[in-house]
Design a protein around this motif. Structure first.
Motif, PDB file in Angstrom:
ATOM      1  N   LEU A 129    -103.861 -31.960 -25.961  1.00 57.49           N
ATOM      2  CA  LEU A 129    -102.775 -31.750 -25.252  1.00 57.49           C
ATOM      3  C   LEU A 129    -101.666 -32.847 -25.993  1.00 57.49           C
ATOM      4  CD1 LEU A 129    -100.389 -30.335 -23.429  1.00 57.49           C
ATOM      5  CD2 LEU A 129    -101.747 -31.665 -21.516  1.00 57.49           C
ATOM      6  N   GLY A 130    -100.909 -32.515 -26.840  1.00 53.90           N
ATOM      7  CA  GLY A 130    -100.020 -33.551 -27.398  1.00 53.90           C
ATOM      8  C   GLY A 130     -98.653 -33.294 -27.092  1.00 53.90           C
ATOM      9  N   HIS A 131     -97.787 -34.385 -26.842  1.00 52.26           N
ATOM     10  CA  HIS A 131     -96.449 -34.356 -26.614  1.00 52.26           C
ATOM     11  C   HIS A 131     -95.562 -34.975 -27.462  1.00 52.26           C
ATOM     12  CE1 HIS A 131     -92.581 -35.937 -24.459  1.00 52.26           C
ATOM     13  NE2 HIS A 131     -92.477 -34.873 -24.363  1.00 52.26           N
ATOM     14  N   SER A 132     -94.529 -34.154 -27.918  1.00 48.85           N
ATOM     15  CA  SER A 132     -93.513 -34.680 -28.849  1.00 48.85           C
ATOM     16  C   SER A 132     -94.246 -34.996 -30.295  1.00 48.85           C
ATOM     17  CB  SER A 132     -92.555 -35.769 -28.240  1.00 48.85           C
ATOM     18  OG  SER A 132     -91.481 -35.925 -29.121  1.00 48.85           O
ATOM     19  N   ARG A 133     -94.121 -36.452 -30.682  1.00 52.28           N
ATOM     20  CA  ARG A 133     -94.771 -36.993 -31.885  1.00 52.28           C
ATOM     21  C   ARG A 133     -96.401 -36.734 -31.659  1.00 52.28           C
ATOM     22  NH1 ARG A 133     -93.263 -39.705 -36.328  1.00 52.28           N
ATOM     23  NH2 ARG A 133     -91.413 -40.271 -35.347  1.00 52.28           N
ATOM     24  N   GLY A 134     -96.657 -36.894 -30.711  1.00 55.46           N
ATOM     25  CA  GLY A 134     -98.056 -36.805 -30.309  1.00 55.46           C
ATOM     26  C   GLY A 134     -98.603 -35.354 -30.441  1.00 55.46           C
ATOM     27  N   GLY A 135     -97.568 -34.328 -30.150  1.00 53.47           N
ATOM     28  CA  GLY A 135     -98.111 -33.089 -30.621  1.00 53.47           C
ATOM     29  C   GLY A 135     -98.503 -32.838 -32.021  1.00 53.47           C
ATOM     30  N   LEU A 155     -99.630 -27.806 -27.315  1.00 50.05           N
ATOM     31  CA  LEU A 155     -98.308 -28.674 -28.158  1.00 50.05           C
ATOM     32  C   LEU A 155     -97.341 -28.465 -27.295  1.00 50.05           C
ATOM     33  CD1 LEU A 155     -99.179 -28.208 -31.841  1.00 50.05           C
ATOM     34  CD2 LEU A 155    -100.505 -29.632 -30.458  1.00 50.05           C
ATOM     35  N   LEU A 156     -96.934 -29.524 -26.645  1.00 50.70           N
ATOM     36  CA  LEU A 156     -95.657 -29.725 -25.777  1.00 50.70           C
ATOM     37  C   LEU A 156     -94.643 -30.390 -26.335  1.00 50.70           C
ATOM     38  CD1 LEU A 156     -95.045 -29.371 -22.808  1.00 50.70           C
ATOM     39  CD2 LEU A 156     -96.019 -31.442 -22.378  1.00 50.70           C
ATOM     40  N   ALA A 157     -93.599 -29.505 -26.741  1.00 43.92           N
ATOM     41  CA  ALA A 157     -92.296 -30.048 -27.336  1.00 43.92           C
ATOM     42  C   ALA A 157     -92.724 -31.007 -28.650  1.00 43.92           C
ATOM     43  CB  ALA A 157     -91.562 -30.572 -26.384  1.00 43.92           C
ATOM     44  N   PRO A 158     -93.622 -30.186 -29.436  1.00 43.69           N
ATOM     45  CA  PRO A 158     -93.913 -31.022 -30.749  1.00 43.69           C
ATOM     46  C   PRO A 158     -92.909 -31.380 -31.689  1.00 43.69           C
ATOM     47  CG  PRO A 158     -94.636 -28.865 -31.143  1.00 43.69           C
ATOM     48  CD  PRO A 158     -94.154 -28.842 -29.563  1.00 43.69           C
ATOM     49  N   MET A 159     -92.873 -32.369 -32.408  1.00 45.97           N
ATOM     50  CA  MET A 159     -92.169 -32.730 -33.389  1.00 45.97           C
ATOM     51  C   MET A 159     -91.862 -31.929 -34.554  1.00 45.97           C
ATOM     52  SD  MET A 159     -92.097 -36.168 -35.551  1.00 45.97           S
ATOM     53  CE  MET A 159     -93.482 -35.915 -37.013  1.00 45.97           C
ATOM     54  N   THR A 160     -90.689 -31.628 -34.883  1.00 45.29           N
ATOM     55  CA  THR A 160     -90.338 -30.670 -36.077  1.00 45.29           C
ATOM     56  C   THR A 160     -89.579 -31.853 -37.088  1.00 45.29           C
ATOM     57  OG1 THR A 160     -87.987 -30.279 -34.867  1.00 45.29           O
ATOM     58  CG2 THR A 160     -89.998 -28.588 -34.663  1.00 45.29           C
ATOM     59  N   TRP A 161     -89.394 -31.328 -38.100  1.00 47.16           N
ATOM     60  CA  TRP A 161     -88.810 -32.180 -39.118  1.00 47.16           C
ATOM     61  C   TRP A 161     -88.003 -31.495 -40.048  1.00 47.16           C
ATOM     62  CZ3 TRP A 161     -88.848 -37.225 -39.970  1.00 47.16           C
ATOM     63  CH2 TRP A 161     -88.404 -37.807 -41.379  1.00 47.16           C
ATOM     64  N   ASN A 162     -86.773 -32.247 -40.290  1.00 51.22           N
ATOM     65  CA  ASN A 162     -85.996 -31.553 -41.622  1.00 51.22           C
ATOM     66  C   ASN A 162     -85.503 -32.854 -42.109  1.00 51.22           C
ATOM     67  OD1 ASN A 162     -83.116 -30.892 -42.325  1.00 51.22           O
ATOM     68  ND2 ASN A 162     -84.058 -28.899 -42.722  1.00 51.22           N
ATOM     69  N   TYR A 215     -92.926 -43.096 -41.591  1.00 51.79           N
ATOM     70  CA  TYR A 215     -92.047 -42.441 -40.327  1.00 51.79           C
ATOM     71  C   TYR A 215     -90.718 -41.816 -41.245  1.00 51.79           C
ATOM     72  CZ  TYR A 215     -94.904 -44.575 -36.831  1.00 51.79           C
ATOM     73  OH  TYR A 215     -95.951 -44.953 -35.890  1.00 51.79           O
ATOM     74  N   TYR A 216     -90.512 -42.049 -42.087  1.00 51.31           N
ATOM     75  CA  TYR A 216     -89.070 -41.307 -42.696  1.00 51.31           C
ATOM     76  C   TYR A 216     -89.093 -40.615 -43.877  1.00 51.31           C
ATOM     77  CZ  TYR A 216     -86.507 -44.247 -38.806  1.00 51.31           C
ATOM     78  OH  TYR A 216     -86.223 -44.330 -37.763  1.00 51.31           O
ATOM     79  N   SER A 217     -90.182 -40.764 -44.557  1.00 50.04           N
ATOM     80  CA  SER A 217     -90.330 -40.051 -45.825  1.00 50.04           C
ATOM     81  C   SER A 217     -90.282 -38.507 -45.534  1.00 50.04           C
ATOM     82  CB  SER A 217     -91.599 -40.506 -46.741  1.00 50.04           C
ATOM     83  OG  SER A 217     -92.745 -40.370 -46.047  1.00 50.04           O
ATOM     84  N   ASP A 218     -90.013 -37.929 -46.583  1.00 46.41           N
ATOM     85  CA  ASP A 218     -89.974 -36.302 -46.246  1.00 46.41           C
ATOM     86  C   ASP A 218     -91.278 -35.757 -46.628  1.00 46.41           C
ATOM     87  OD1 ASP A 218     -89.281 -33.568 -45.986  1.00 46.41           O
ATOM     88  OD2 ASP A 218     -87.898 -33.711 -47.960  1.00 46.41           O
ATOM     89  N   GLN A 219     -92.274 -35.703 -45.605  1.00 47.43           N
ATOM     90  CA  GLN A 219     -93.407 -34.926 -45.585  1.00 47.43           C
ATOM     91  C   GLN A 219     -93.752 -33.811 -44.884  1.00 47.43           C
ATOM     92  OE1 GLN A 219     -96.658 -38.100 -44.997  1.00 47.43           O
ATOM     93  NE2 GLN A 219     -95.047 -39.569 -44.861  1.00 47.43           N
ATOM     94  N   PRO A 220     -94.176 -32.647 -45.723  1.00 43.97           N
ATOM     95  CA  PRO A 220     -94.349 -31.434 -45.070  1.00 43.97           C
ATOM     96  C   PRO A 220     -94.987 -31.598 -43.783  1.00 43.97           C
ATOM     97  CG  PRO A 220     -94.621 -31.216 -47.235  1.00 43.97           C
ATOM     98  CD  PRO A 220     -94.653 -32.717 -47.045  1.00 43.97           C
ATOM     99  N   SER A 221     -96.159 -32.563 -43.504  1.00 42.10           N
ATOM    100  CA  SER A 221     -96.928 -32.764 -42.452  1.00 42.10           C
ATOM    101  C   SER A 221     -96.324 -33.128 -41.274  1.00 42.10           C
ATOM    102  CB  SER A 221     -98.180 -33.566 -42.762  1.00 42.10           C
ATOM    103  OG  SER A 221     -97.602 -34.897 -43.105  1.00 42.10           O
ATOM    104  N   HIS A 222     -95.027 -33.633 -41.464  1.00 44.14           N
ATOM    105  CA  HIS A 222     -94.121 -33.954 -40.010  1.00 44.14           C
ATOM    106  C   HIS A 222     -93.404 -32.758 -39.518  1.00 44.14           C
ATOM    107  CE1 HIS A 222     -92.884 -38.278 -41.841  1.00 44.14           C
ATOM    108  NE2 HIS A 222     -94.512 -38.337 -41.486  1.00 44.14           N
ATOM    109  N   HIS A 223     -93.529 -31.616 -40.003  1.00 39.71           N
ATOM    110  CA  HIS A 223     -92.956 -30.435 -39.458  1.00 39.71           C
ATOM    111  C   HIS A 223     -94.199 -29.552 -38.823  1.00 39.71           C
ATOM    112  CE1 HIS A 223     -89.972 -27.382 -38.699  1.00 39.71           C
ATOM    113  NE2 HIS A 223     -90.892 -26.499 -39.365  1.00 39.71           N
ATOM    114  N   THR A 224     -94.203 -29.875 -37.561  1.00 43.64           N
ATOM    115  CA  THR A 224     -95.266 -29.566 -36.829  1.00 43.64           C
ATOM    116  C   THR A 224     -95.624 -27.791 -37.008  1.00 43.64           C
ATOM    117  OG1 THR A 224     -95.192 -31.017 -35.153  1.00 43.64           O
ATOM    118  CG2 THR A 224     -96.833 -28.996 -34.717  1.00 43.64           C
TER     119      THR A 224
END
Length: 293
Positions: A129-135, A155-162, A215-224
């Motif tokens: 059970l992961g929240h936000s970035r933890g998701g 996954l509770l409100a997991p992080m998205t990335w653009n 934390y800031y590079s554009d990585q596909p894995s950041h987009h849950t």
């Protein structure tokens, strides 16, 4: 290869719940987690929830504590680790005056340790059970583990990335562009950046170059939602309709065509699902666990 750890447990007094502070050692770091056993001393054969917190937070933050207490009311045990973020025996929110040397991906190794500890205690069914970035970090873990005890993830409100949106958000928050700082960090590669920089929720922080890039590079894995396209673990994503931190989550989840990934929305809930919304979350968690025995 399984990670080698030293295990220790110390009893922690709690008013409303039967809680234990569990400690592991890993790479000279003491790691902490709060175990809520829901009235039972033995985890053998039990179902249990492994909770991962959000950015620079900890395992006793308001939302996580509320989730553990509510899960206990439903007779569901849970373990809530505090990620070390490179600090031994870390407790409470990350102190922004402390140099940042951690990485987003470090969470996977530490969550793996806690998963292995639960297996060693005899837990048979473990839900992430992961929240936000933890998701996002829970989803990363689920891609890299072969644990037979792992039965699913919520996954509770997991992080998205653009990347473009992240750059705009950084400029709006800190009044300066992200791109030159990111390029400087990439060029330097390792070691502390020469000047303090604004980083995550911390102004004028001391940050390692590789930490900033992580934390800031554009990585596909950041987009849950992208991670979930090929997951083989039954998954439930929960969004709050009043969430201003990841407001694009529901729309982003529409692109996920994986049949074992479900999405649910809680009307009126913000990013932290406070008060009665916590019960809505746990209702969904309980139903998900019953549907995936």
């Amino acid at each position: 290869m399984r990670l080698v750890t030293t295990l220790a447990a110390t009893l922690l007094c709690a008013t409303a719940a039967q809680a234990e502070n569990i400690q592991l050692t890993h790479q000279d770091l003491v790691l902490n987690a709060n175990l809520e056993s829901a009235g039972e001393d033995d985890l053998t054969g039990r179902s249990l929830v492994l909770i991962s917190h959000g950015t620079l937070a900890h395992g006793r933050m308001e939302l996580v504590s509320a989730l553990q207490s509510t899960l206990a009311e439903y007779d569901i045990a849970s373990l809530a680790p505090t990620l070390s973020l490179g600090i031994s025996d870390r407790q409470g929110m990350y102190d922004c005056s402390t140099p940042h040397t951690h990485h987003h991906e470090d969470a996977v190794a530490e969550l793996t340790l806690w998963l292995e500890w639960l297996e060693a205690q005899g837990a048979e069914r473990i839900l992430l059970l992961g929240h936000s970035r933890g998701g996002n970090q829970a989803a990363l873990l689920s891609q890299q583990t072969y644990s037979t005890a792992l039965m699913g993830q919520v996954l509770l409100a997991p992080m998205t990335w653009n990347a473009e949106d992240e750059a705009k958000s950084y400029a709006h928050r800190y009044g300066q562009p992200l791109a030159p700082l990111l390029q400087q960090a990439k060029n330097q590669a390792m070691g502390p950046l020469p000047d303090p920089v604004d980083f995550l929720y911390c102004e004028d922080a001391k940050v390692n170059a590789d930490t900033f890039v992580s934390y800031y590079s554009d990585q596909p894995s950041h987009h849950t939602p992208g991670l979930l396209q090929n997951t083989q673990l039954p998954t439930l994503v929960i969004a709050g309709t009043a969430d201003q931190v990841v407001p694009d989550l529901s729309k982003a989840m529409e692109t996920v065509t994986n049949p074992i990934v479900e999405t649910a929305s809680i009307d009126g809930a913000s990013h932290f699902f406070r008060d009665l919304y916590t019960y809505d979350v746990v209702d969904l968690v309980e139903a998900f666990m019953e549907a995936h025995p």
